[in-house]
Design a protein around this motif. Structure first.
Motif, PDB file in Angstrom:
ATOM      1  N   ILE A  89       0.870  -1.173   0.000  1.00 26.95           N
ATOM      2  CA  ILE A  89       0.000   0.000   0.000  1.00 26.95           C
ATOM      3  C   ILE A  89       0.909   1.225   0.000  1.00 26.95           C
ATOM      4  N   THR A  90       0.907   1.964  -1.096  1.00 30.60           N
ATOM      5  CA  THR A  90       1.885   3.026  -1.295  1.00 30.60           C
ATOM      6  C   THR A  90       1.331   4.388  -0.878  1.00 30.60           C
ATOM      7  N   LEU A  91       2.240   5.280  -0.543  1.00 27.70           N
ATOM      8  CA  LEU A  91       1.890   6.605  -0.026  1.00 27.70           C
ATOM      9  C   LEU A  91       1.822   7.633  -1.139  1.00 27.70           C
ATOM     10  N   GLN A  92       0.775   8.450  -1.096  1.00 23.57           N
ATOM     11  CA  GLN A  92       0.702   9.687  -1.863  1.00 23.57           C
ATOM     12  C   GLN A  92       0.439  10.810  -0.878  1.00 23.57           C
ATOM     13  N   ASN A  93       1.377  11.721  -0.724  1.00 28.42           N
ATOM     14  CA  ASN A  93       1.156  12.847   0.175  1.00 28.42           C
ATOM     15  C   ASN A  93       0.390  13.924  -0.557  1.00 28.42           C
ATOM     16  N   LYS A  94      -0.580  14.534   0.101  1.00 27.11           N
ATOM     17  CA  LYS A  94      -1.495  15.463  -0.564  1.00 27.11           C
ATOM     18  C   LYS A  94      -1.526  16.825   0.114  1.00 27.11           C
ATOM     19  N   ALA A  95      -0.374  17.313   0.578  1.00 28.70           N
ATOM     20  CA  ALA A  95      -0.314  18.637   1.183  1.00 28.70           C
ATOM     21  C   ALA A  95      -0.576  19.706   0.122  1.00 28.70           C
ATOM     22  N   VAL A  96      -1.262  20.769   0.522  1.00 25.96           N
ATOM     23  CA  VAL A  96      -1.547  21.878  -0.389  1.00 25.96           C
ATOM     24  C   VAL A  96      -0.965  23.163   0.181  1.00 25.96           C
ATOM     25  N   THR A  97      -0.732  24.097  -0.699  1.00 25.00           N
ATOM     26  CA  THR A  97      -0.223  25.409  -0.295  1.00 25.00           C
ATOM     27  C   THR A  97      -1.373  26.266   0.223  1.00 25.00           C
ATOM     28  N   GLU A  98      -1.049  27.481   0.672  1.00 23.91           N
ATOM     29  CA  GLU A  98      -2.081  28.381   1.176  1.00 23.91           C
ATOM     30  C   GLU A  98      -3.065  28.776   0.078  1.00 23.91           C
ATOM     31  N   SER A  99      -2.630  28.709  -1.163  1.00 28.18           N
ATOM     32  CA  SER A  99      -3.514  29.048  -2.280  1.00 28.18           C
ATOM     33  C   SER A  99      -4.385  27.865  -2.709  1.00 28.18           C
ATOM     34  N   GLY A 100      -4.192  26.720  -2.064  1.00 24.89           N
ATOM     35  CA  GLY A 100      -5.014  25.563  -2.359  1.00 24.89           C
ATOM     36  C   GLY A 100      -4.465  24.650  -3.422  1.00 24.89           C
ATOM     37  N   GLU A 101      -3.278  24.919  -3.935  1.00 23.89           N
ATOM     38  CA  GLU A 101      -2.661  24.066  -4.938  1.00 23.89           C
ATOM     39  C   GLU A 101      -1.788  23.013  -4.265  1.00 23.89           C
ATOM     40  N   LEU A 102      -1.606  21.869  -4.943  1.00 24.86           N
ATOM     41  CA  LEU A 102      -0.744  20.825  -4.395  1.00 24.86           C
ATOM     42  C   LEU A 102       0.678  21.353  -4.198  1.00 24.86           C
ATOM     43  N   ASP A 103       1.214  21.077  -3.011  1.00 22.34           N
ATOM     44  CA  ASP A 103       2.590  21.469  -2.712  1.00 22.34           C
ATOM     45  C   ASP A 103       3.508  20.372  -3.236  1.00 22.34           C
ATOM     46  N   LYS A 104       3.791  20.417  -4.531  1.00 19.51           N
ATOM     47  CA  LYS A 104       4.522  19.317  -5.179  1.00 19.51           C
ATOM     48  C   LYS A 104       5.907  19.121  -4.588  1.00 19.51           C
ATOM     49  N   GLU A 105       6.580  20.202  -4.273  1.00 19.93           N
ATOM     50  CA  GLU A 105       7.942  20.080  -3.745  1.00 19.93           C
ATOM     51  C   GLU A 105       7.957  19.361  -2.401  1.00 19.93           C
ATOM     52  N   MET A 142      -2.225  12.580   3.955  1.00 21.57           N
ATOM     53  CA  MET A 142      -1.792  11.387   3.222  1.00 21.57           C
ATOM     54  C   MET A 142      -2.953  10.682   2.546  1.00 21.57           C
ATOM     55  N   LYS A 143      -2.610   9.982   1.508  1.00 20.35           N
ATOM     56  CA  LYS A 143      -3.566   9.123   0.823  1.00 20.35           C
ATOM     57  C   LYS A 143      -2.840   7.824   0.500  1.00 20.35           C
ATOM     58  N   TRP A 144      -3.504   6.713   0.809  1.00 21.00           N
ATOM     59  CA  TRP A 144      -2.881   5.412   0.592  1.00 21.00           C
ATOM     60  C   TRP A 144      -3.477   4.749  -0.642  1.00 21.00           C
ATOM     61  N   CYS A 145      -2.598   4.252  -1.479  1.00 22.01           N
ATOM     62  CA  CYS A 145      -3.018   3.613  -2.728  1.00 22.01           C
ATOM     63  C   CYS A 145      -2.718   2.119  -2.644  1.00 22.01           C
ATOM     64  N   PRO A 146      -3.736   1.316  -2.367  1.00 21.72           N
ATOM     65  CA  PRO A 146      -3.528  -0.134  -2.293  1.00 21.72           C
ATOM     66  C   PRO A 146      -3.453  -0.752  -3.678  1.00 21.72           C
ATOM     67  N   ARG A 147      -3.159  -2.028  -3.715  1.00 25.39           N
ATOM     68  CA  ARG A 147      -3.090  -2.735  -4.989  1.00 25.39           C
ATOM     69  C   ARG A 147      -4.474  -2.780  -5.635  1.00 25.39           C
ATOM     70  N   THR A 148      -4.486  -2.896  -6.938  1.00 22.81           N
ATOM     71  CA  THR A 148      -5.735  -3.034  -7.687  1.00 22.81           C
ATOM     72  C   THR A 148      -5.674  -4.321  -8.495  1.00 22.81           C
ATOM     73  N   TRP A 149      -6.740  -4.595  -9.231  1.00 17.67           N
ATOM     74  CA  TRP A 149      -6.825  -5.806 -10.030  1.00 17.67           C
ATOM     75  C   TRP A 149      -7.136  -5.462 -11.479  1.00 17.67           C
TER      76      TRP A 149
END
Length: 491
Positions: A75-91, A410-417
């Motif tokens: 189950i892999t991690l996707q972090n979903k933090a956003v900046t003050e403007s509401g955009e994904l904080d990619k860095e 955080m958002k967790w991405c489990p395996r799919t089929w």
């Protein structure tokens, strides 16, 4: 005014299942779940482990747990933090995801140095299924780059016989200390495993095995809650243990009879009272010290019986045609008890067709998704939160501690089929995309839409530099009319 019913006509309308009957054997009691667990936990856990170690079907179930709930990549991690403007904080998200992946390498994430994060996920779900619960200590200040590691502790260390009333409404129930609201405060763990060997012939359960207290914030206690005020978990095999034990005994008896039936077996009986008397001895076969005939049987050999002796054949008629139906009945019940599909547990596909196996697969996958959500929330969430806090404190993650709450999304991405019926399922996917968020649909399949778009853009840019039109290859290459139409409608 309360309703009073005294007419005998209404007495027969009570719950039939509440009545006692000589045909039923359901026990009647009103114990709390914790009382039931305390009385049976140690025996249930022991028998569940015996199944795990000795029963083929139980072994397959726990293998299915690891394959379907965790999968080959975890189950892999996707972090979903956003900046003050509401955009994904990619860095920041990239920094956190990269750091967590580095911490998850074997030799770093657990105190023994034997496990990777993927190994830990496999071990967690298998342990919860087999033992009913899994204890994982969150160790802060551990001597690694991130100042954090996890430690697996067997449930035997949590003594179900430790029960006390404390001051201020606090109490210890089966080794766990609770406040007056039944919120866990701490775990009282035996220093040594009660079934371990501490020395030459001495058990760790001997006098002097002391407890250590671990606060609840530093402990992950994973189990499925089934009743109110439940403190401990129950092995998932608790409804199948008896069934599988009966099936083991049945198979052993059937195999014994089959071996006997496949051999030339029988009994010699005297047909005349004079047999064996002086002058009537038979010297063609060997005899033991008691005068009984000894004969060795070999395939294809015909023998002449001694004078005055008859042979009575022993031919067990079992196993017969009822063996397979009985075995299937028991295994179907076991599959339901374990929450998996019969064909997956046994590998038996004799009674299935494409439609039935497709429907069964879809139902089974919903069950695995339920357990994926359980692992993500109960295990992955607290571990990632504790890791990020320690990593930001040690500056292994060079991010300001004041932004912890904003960054710990955080958002967790489990395996799919894969699709069971690719054409129909793909058409359905594209039709569903007309009325749903594509990001949500992709996330259900464990795919980050934004990362996928970036990867696709990079692929097309590279392909264009080589003179290849990927759109022409993808949308016109070997598709059926239905799929192409669905694809074009979305485009």
């Amino acid at each position: 005014m309360p309703l009073m019913i005294s007419d005998g006509r209404f007495r027969g309308r009570a719950f039939e299942a509440a009545k006692s009957s000589r045909l039923g054997s359901i026990g009647l009691h009103s114990n709390s779940y914790d009382a039931d667990i305390r009385m049976g936990l140690r025996a249930l856990r022991s028998k569940s482990r015996w199944l795990f170690e000795n029963n083929d079907y139980a072994k397959q179930f726990y293998r299915l747990l690891k394959i379907n709930v965790i999968g080959p990549k975890g189950i892999t991690l996707q972090n979903k933090a956003v900046t003050e403007s509401g955009e994904l904080d990619k860095e920041a998200n990239t920094l956190i995801e990269t750091g967590f992946a580095d911490w998850g390498k074997r030799g770093v994430c657990d105190v023994t140095g034997k496990l990777s994060w993927l190994d830990a996920q496999w071990l967690f779900i298998e342990t919860v299924g087999r033992d009913g619960e899994c204890l994982v200590e969150l160790v802060h200040g551990f001597p690694n780059k991130y100042g954090f590691a996890i430690r697996f502790i067997e449930a035997d260390h949590l003594d179900e016989n430790l029960n006390r009333e404390l001051s201020g409404g606090r109490h210890i129930r089966m080794g766990i200390e609770f406040d007056k609201w039944d919120r866990p405060i701490a775990y009282h763990l035996l220093q040594k495993h009660p079934g371990d060997i501490a020395g030459f012939g001495s058990s760790a359960s001997s006098f002097g095995n002391q407890y250590r207290r671990v606060i609840a914030e530093n402990m992950v206690h994973g189990f499925l809650t089934e009743r109110v005020r439940q403190s401990r978990g129950v092995p998932w095999s608790h409804t199948t243990i008896r069934r599988m034990a009966l099936l083991d005994g049945f198979e052993e008896a059937a195999l014994t009879n089959a071996r006997a039936g496949a051999s030339k077996m029988g009994f010699f009986t005297k047909s005349s009272p004079e047999v064996g008397e002086e002058g009537n001895e038979y010297h063609g076969s060997e005899e033991d010290e008691n005068g009984d005939i000894i004969s060795e049987f070999e395939p294809g050999i015909l023998e002449e019986l001694p004078w005055g002796w008859d042979f009575k054949e022993f031919n067990p008629g079992y196993p017969n045609g009822e063996t397979e139906p009985f075995t299937k009945l028991q295994l179907r019940g076991a599959a339901v008890g374990w929450g998996t599909q019969y064909h997956a547990l046994t590998g038996d596909l004799t009674d299935v067709n494409f439609s039935s196996i497709r429907q069964g697969e879809l139902i089974g996958r919903d069950g695995w998704k339920f357990l994926q959500a359980f692992v993500s929330s109960v295990f992955c969430d607290p571990v990632k939160t504790a890791w990020q806090r320690s990593s930001m404190l040690t500056q292994a993650l060079p991010l300001p501690m004041r932004d912890f709450d904003r960054l710990n999304v955080m958002k967790w991405c489990p395996r799919t089929w894969g699709w069971v019926d690719p054409v129909k399922d793909m058409t359905s996917f594209y039709m569903e995309a007309r009325s749903r968020s594509l990001n949500g649909m992709m996330a259900e399949r464990g795919i980050d839409l934004y990362e996928e778009i970036d990867a696709m853009a990079e692929e097309r840019k590279y392909a264009k530099s080589k003179g290849i039109d990927l759109n022409a290859v993808i949308f016109n290459g070997g598709k059926t009319n239905a799929t192409a139409a669905a694809t074009n409608s979305v485009k």
